[in-house]
Design an enzyme around this catalytic site. Structure first.
Site, PDB file in Angstrom:
ATOM      1  N   HIS A 101      -4.872  -3.006   5.952  1.00 20.34           N
ATOM      2  CA  HIS A 101      -4.667  -3.357   4.540  1.00 20.34           C
ATOM      3  C   HIS A 101      -6.023  -3.779   3.965  1.00 20.34           C
ATOM      4  CE1 HIS A 101      -3.285  -4.945   0.801  1.00 20.34           C
ATOM      5  NE2 HIS A 101      -3.833  -6.103   1.086  1.00 20.34           N
TER       6      HIS A 101
ATOM      7  N   ASP B 118       0.853  -1.198   0.000  1.00 22.37           N
ATOM      8  CA  ASP B 118       0.000   0.000   0.000  1.00 22.37           C
ATOM      9  C   ASP B 118       0.891   1.253   0.000  1.00 22.37           C
ATOM     10  OD1 ASP B 118      -2.488  -1.569   0.448  1.00 22.37           O
ATOM     11  OD2 ASP B 118      -1.468  -2.048   2.312  1.00 22.37           O
TER      12      ASP B 118
HETATM   13  P1  NAX Z   1      -2.450 -18.072  -4.339  1.00 24.06           P
HETATM   14  O1  NAX Z   1      -3.833 -18.614  -4.211  1.00 24.06           O
HETATM   15  O2  NAX Z   1      -1.794 -18.026  -5.673  1.00 24.06           O
HETATM   16  O3  NAX Z   1      -1.493 -18.885  -3.377  1.00 24.06           O
HETATM   17  C1  NAX Z   1      -1.797 -19.186  -2.073  1.00 24.06           C
HETATM   18  C2  NAX Z   1      -1.089 -20.466  -1.732  1.00 24.06           C
HETATM   19  O4  NAX Z   1      -1.291 -20.702  -0.334  1.00 24.06           O
HETATM   20  C3  NAX Z   1      -1.608 -21.682  -2.484  1.00 24.06           C
HETATM   21  O5  NAX Z   1      -0.521 -22.356  -3.112  1.00 24.06           O
HETATM   22  C4  NAX Z   1      -2.245 -22.540  -1.385  1.00 24.06           C
HETATM   23  O6  NAX Z   1      -2.096 -23.929  -1.631  1.00 24.06           O
HETATM   24  C5  NAX Z   1      -1.446 -22.096  -0.162  1.00 24.06           C
HETATM   25  N1  NAX Z   1      -2.101 -22.342   1.118  1.00 24.06           N
HETATM   26  C6  NAX Z   1      -3.410 -22.266   1.433  1.00 24.06           C
HETATM   27  N2  NAX Z   1      -3.612 -22.614   2.715  1.00 24.06           N
HETATM   28  C7  NAX Z   1      -2.389 -22.893   3.233  1.00 24.06           C
HETATM   29  C8  NAX Z   1      -1.943 -23.335   4.504  1.00 24.06           C
HETATM   30  N3  NAX Z   1      -2.807 -23.564   5.491  1.00 24.06           N
HETATM   31  N4  NAX Z   1      -0.625 -23.549   4.685  1.00 24.06           N
HETATM   32  C9  NAX Z   1       0.247 -23.339   3.673  1.00 24.06           C
HETATM   33  N5  NAX Z   1      -0.130 -22.936   2.446  1.00 24.06           N
HETATM   34  C10 NAX Z   1      -1.419 -22.717   2.230  1.00 24.06           C
HETATM   35  O7  NAX Z   1      -2.497 -16.611  -3.670  1.00 24.06           O
HETATM   36  P2  NAX Z   1      -1.437 -15.427  -3.806  1.00 24.06           P
HETATM   37  O8  NAX Z   1      -1.775 -14.604  -4.982  1.00 24.06           O
HETATM   38  O9  NAX Z   1      -0.073 -15.959  -3.667  1.00 24.06           O
HETATM   39  O10 NAX Z   1      -1.864 -14.541  -2.526  1.00 24.06           O
HETATM   40  C11 NAX Z   1      -1.645 -15.023  -1.214  1.00 24.06           C
HETATM   41  C12 NAX Z   1      -2.291 -14.106  -0.191  1.00 24.06           C
HETATM   42  O11 NAX Z   1      -1.749 -12.792  -0.252  1.00 24.06           O
HETATM   43  C13 NAX Z   1      -3.796 -13.932  -0.366  1.00 24.06           C
HETATM   44  O12 NAX Z   1      -4.424 -14.040   0.906  1.00 24.06           O
HETATM   45  C14 NAX Z   1      -3.920 -12.514  -0.878  1.00 24.06           C
HETATM   46  O13 NAX Z   1      -5.173 -11.941  -0.562  1.00 24.06           O
HETATM   47  C15 NAX Z   1      -2.790 -11.847  -0.135  1.00 24.06           C
HETATM   48  N6  NAX Z   1      -2.324 -10.547  -0.633  1.00 24.06           N
HETATM   49  C16 NAX Z   1      -1.925  -9.630   0.282  1.00 24.06           C
HETATM   50  C17 NAX Z   1      -1.422  -8.398  -0.066  1.00 24.06           C
HETATM   51  C18 NAX Z   1      -0.969  -7.422   0.983  1.00 24.06           C
HETATM   52  O14 NAX Z   1      -0.609  -6.297   0.584  1.00 24.06           O
HETATM   53  N7  NAX Z   1      -0.962  -7.745   2.278  1.00 24.06           N
HETATM   54  C19 NAX Z   1      -1.372  -7.994  -1.499  1.00 24.06           C
HETATM   55  C20 NAX Z   1      -1.397  -9.143  -2.445  1.00 24.06           C
HETATM   56  C21 NAX Z   1      -2.317 -10.261  -2.059  1.00 24.06           C
HETATM   57  O15 NAX Z   1      -3.629  -9.908  -2.424  1.00 24.06           O
END
Ligand code: NAX
Length: 329
Positions: free
Chosen positions: A188, A160
């Protein structure tokens, strides 16, 4: 290598953000060229093969600063000896899901991971929560880790922050490096309050260079809703920029923020800064020194900034009440 290796655990390692994050950490983007890293990748069982593929690509890159890569589907093992934990994997909001359902689902992830960090991580562990809702997920993990100081559980607000720098730089025709002292107060989420009140552009007050209408109608909504804009244009959510944010936040924590500037850090509120009550994880202006974050105090708060802070306090307190009612805190 001059320094002892550090251990970094990344959850959600086979996901989109993980794919950008891992290679840069392996190449020294957080700890520098003299510190080798051991990577521990945590995934859920269905994604183990994808994680193995990523580990194969990491091996193929033969990074000089990468010593070891291990893959786990068990949090206790994944956090063994970890110095830096990047909690990226989270439960996404599904259609029709209420906020309480989303928080409960994430409680099932961040609670056990917080406990595993408590029981297995290194004493100096630092935690950066990226997975959404990041602020409250950080709080959930902190509650599950009573032996780890609360201030070690940070939420990633750095993306952000850099989105705000980039928007301002473009508007006034400056370079990113010329912009100092930006802050994003609060959460966020779309509630966040991007604030240029203290920002300077090449040493001049940013507020003298832009008008209120731009701040209200364009800058703040654009920064707060940039994630949605990226999804609309790119057809997928921010990944490389999120990885950059996680790296910048971690690097500053480890190596210190630049003199004469501050950044935004999602930090556990101890109730002593800007009237933000104790017990929520809140975006504050902060500096990192000697491996610790400190909130920058003493900034003058305008009525508009106060309203922005209050709105975010209310939203985050509601989420805190939800985790209390679920027995997570
Ligand atoms: P993806 O869906 O591509 O990847 C997430 C991964 O996490 C998957 O491979 C899944 O198998 C794994 N996963 C799910 N549960 C798990 C667990 N209990 N233990 C270990 N792994 C697990 O998502 P991605 O685009 O990489 O985004 C990940 C997260 O970042 C999301 O929650 C998203 O909302 C968040 N974000 C946060 C941002 C921030 O500024 N704080 C910005 C970007 C993003 O939106």
């Amino acid at each position: 290598m001059a320094n002892a290796p550090v251990t970094v655990t990344i959850t959600g390692a086979a996901g989109n953000i993980g794919y950008s994050l891992l290679f840069r950490i392996a190449e020294g983007a957080i700890f520098g060229p003299d510190t080798p890293v051991n990577l521990r990748l945590l995934e859920i069982p269905p994604a183990m093969n994808a994680a193995k593929g990523v580990a194969m690509e990491l091996a193929d890159s033969a990074f000089e600063t990468l010593y070891d890569v291990d893959i786990f589907d068990n949090a206790d093992a994944a956090f063994e000896g970890t110095n830096l934990a990047l909690l990226v994997g989270a439960m996404p909001r599904k259609k029709g899901m209420e906020r309480a359902d989303l928080i409960e689902a994430n409680g099932g992830i961040f609670g056990p991971q917080g406990k595993a960090i408590n029981d297995h991580a290194a004493d100096d562990v630092k935690i950066v929560v990226v997975g959404n809702p990041a602020n409250t997920n950080a709080l959930i993990a902190a509650h599950a880790a009573p032996d780890v100081p609360n201030e070690r559980f940070t939420a990633m607000m750095r993306l952000d922050h850099t989105r705000a720098i980039s928007q301002l730089a473009e508007k006034v025709g400056a370079r990113n490096e010329e912009i100092k002292k930006m802050v994003i107060w609060g959460n966020h989420s779309a509630d966040q309050y991007p604030d240029i009140s203290y920002a300077t552009v090449a040493g001049k007050p940013a507020v003298d260079l832009v008008d209120d209408a731009w701040l209200t109608d364009e800058f703040r909504p654009r920064v707060a809703n940039r994630g949605a804009e990226i999804i609309e244009v790119r057809g997928a959510s921010s990944a490389a920029s999120a990885a950059s944010g996680a790296i910048a936040q971690s690097r500053d924590w480890v190596r210190g923020t630049a003199e004469g500037d501050f950044t935004t850090i999602g930090l556990y509120s101890d109730g002593t800064h800007y009237g933000v009550p104790e017990g929520i994880v809140f975006g504050f202006p902060g500096v990192a020194k000697d491996g610790k974050w400190e909130v920058v105090d003493g900034l003058e708060i305008s009525a508009a900034t106060q309203a922005g802070i209050d709105k975010n306090v209310a939203a985050l307190q509601e989420e805190y009440e939800i985790i209390k009612s679920l027995g997570i805190a």
